[in-house]
Design an enzyme around this catalytic site. Structure first.
Site, PDB file in Angstrom:
ATOM      1  N   CYS A  72       0.821  -1.211   0.000  1.00 25.04           N
ATOM      2  CA  CYS A  72       0.000   0.000   0.000  1.00 25.04           C
ATOM      3  C   CYS A  72       0.859   1.268   0.000  1.00 25.04           C
ATOM      4  CB  CYS A  72      -0.898  -0.046   1.244  1.00 25.04           C
ATOM      5  SG  CYS A  72      -1.746   1.475   1.643  1.00 25.04           S
ATOM      6  N   CYS A  75       0.218   3.732   2.829  1.00 24.99           N
ATOM      7  CA  CYS A  75       0.724   3.168   4.086  1.00 24.99           C
ATOM      8  C   CYS A  75       2.210   3.455   4.231  1.00 24.99           C
ATOM      9  CB  CYS A  75       0.500   1.657   4.144  1.00 24.99           C
ATOM     10  SG  CYS A  75      -1.231   1.145   4.113  1.00 24.99           S
TER      11      CYS A  75
END
Length: 148
Positions: A72, A75
């Site tokens: 991600c 993230c």
């Protein structure tokens, strides 16, 4: 929560929560349970669902939980922000990271549908949450009422 001079750190070996007086934080303390070296830098701790649930239940200091995944991009952008937040409040805030590719139970119970998803727990309850990448000031505002 009282403004005392005790600090709390999670053992990287056994996951035990350790309470330290201020004058012992810099003295290379070890875990009271397993005697492993404690990291008192405020670095995030990587936890599975069981360890997270135990930490949330027992922590006398706020726990900021980052539900994330390796693949991600947001993230990865958020990770250094939360790491610095933990380093700026060592022993007074615990930053925990849960990889949702491997540990999904708690994220599912919170109805997490997108990551990164960040939840702030105080006294075992969710008191605030945020999603996606946000700059540092947003996270400072989230924790300010709870970190002493």
């Amino acid at each position: 929560m009282s403004g005392d001079d005790r600090y709390y750190f999670t053992c990287p070996q056994c996951g035990g929560l350790n309470r330290l007086p201020a004058d012992k934080v810099a003295a290379h303390p070890t875990c009271g349970r397993c005697h492993a070296q404690l990291d008192t830098s405020g670095e995030p701790v990587h936890l599975d669902d069981d360890a997270l649930e135990k930490l949330i239940r027992t922590s006398p200091v706020p726990v900021l939980v980052d539900f994330w995944a390796e693949w991600c991009p947001p993230c990865k952008m958020l990770s250094p922000v939360l790491t610095q937040l933990g380093r700026d409040h060592p022993g007074k805030l615990i930053v925990a990271k849960v990889d949702t590719d491997h540990h999904q139970r708690v994220a599912s119970s919170l109805h997490v549908q997108g990551i990164p998803a960040v939840f702030l727990y105080v006294d075992g309850r969710v008191v605030d949450k945020g999603t996606g990448f946000q700059p540092r000031p947003a996270w400072d505002r989230m924790i300010a009422p709870h970190v002493r």
